[in-house]
Design an enzyme around this catalytic site. Sequence first.
Site, PDB file in Angstrom:
ATOM      1  CB  ALA A 122       2.007  14.560  70.587  1.00 53.85           C
ATOM      2  CG  HIS A 155      -3.934  11.858  56.918  1.00 49.08           C
ATOM      3  ND1 HIS A 155      -2.761  11.918  56.708  1.00 49.08           N
ATOM      4  CD2 HIS A 155      -4.198  11.302  58.223  1.00 49.08           C
ATOM      5  CE1 HIS A 155      -1.942  12.076  57.881  1.00 49.08           C
ATOM      6  NE2 HIS A 155      -3.123  11.443  58.856  1.00 49.08           N
ATOM      7  CE  LYS A 159      -3.992  15.645  58.472  1.00 48.74           C
ATOM      8  NZ  LYS A 159      -4.476  16.217  59.901  1.00 48.74           N
TER       9      LYS A 159
END
Length: 266
Positions: A122, A155, A159
């Site tokens: 996921a 974010h 990242k």
Amino acid sequence: MNQKINIAIYGAAGRMGQVLLQATQLNPRTQVSAAFEYATHPHLGQDAGVTVGLPPLNVPLSTNFAEDFEVLIDFTRPVPSLVALDFCVKHRKGLVIGTTGFTPEEKARIDAAAQQIPIVMAANFSVGVNVLRKLVFQAAQTLGESFDIEIVEAHHRHKVDAPSGTALALGEAAAAGVARHLRDVAIYGREGHTGARDPQTIGFATVRGGDVVGDHTVMFMADGERVELTHKASSRLTFANGAVRAAAWLQGRAAGWYDMQAVLGL
Ligand code: NAD
């Protein structure tokens, strides 16, 4: 009966690894039995718990995969993630993949491996985002062609992939709702003279900075009104708890590729 499931964490000293160690100990069904990091990590051999500021776990941070676990949880980078995949296939272990940023070819390798071992993958393990995916699909289906769809995500400054795996998953949910394929309609940035907006497209905008854990907004915009569906993560523990829940769910499952919607029974 009631024996705890032994979990290995790959990327154990990373941002997610730290909270995964915590979440695995917090979940009454699981315990940490192995913690892996890359070959030159400065804390190899030290207690994994102590390394990340937790009480001792009596599990050393190690670079060699050993078989002393039932399910491995991987939050690293695509290349090491595929090394973990090969190990799990060889030794018939369950695998939870939280790493994002895979190429289509790398994803195909994971799909092939899922014929041999159970894998939960996921882009976002939070319960809230998985409910949001469903809501986005329903909103797209109901609002239909007359609403323009755009996705904005933010974010933290560290990242490395963009747009986020979660933004892409939300884009896929929105595209499915209006019977389109995201690969045909995604616009991953606009610059210069772009011309008017093509109503078929789904646009993405990426924001990076500070310590933002993860914000996602899907916008449905028409003349005279706008629907915005937003999720904001304020703690990485929410992803870690979901990944550990997935690991516990995975134990004893048949080989196959599962997503978090399956784990949550959505
Ligand atoms: P991070 O950089 O803090 O941690 C990554 C870890 O992997 C580090 O401990 C690093 O040492 C290790 N690592 C890097 N290269 C390695 C290698 N070659 N071999 C072995 N280990 C290696 O990153 P993070 O913020 O913890 O995120 C990790 C991954 O998880 C990213 O892909 C991120 O997008 C993803 N993520 C997913 C979710 C989700 O819910 N699915 C949530 C947050 C982050």
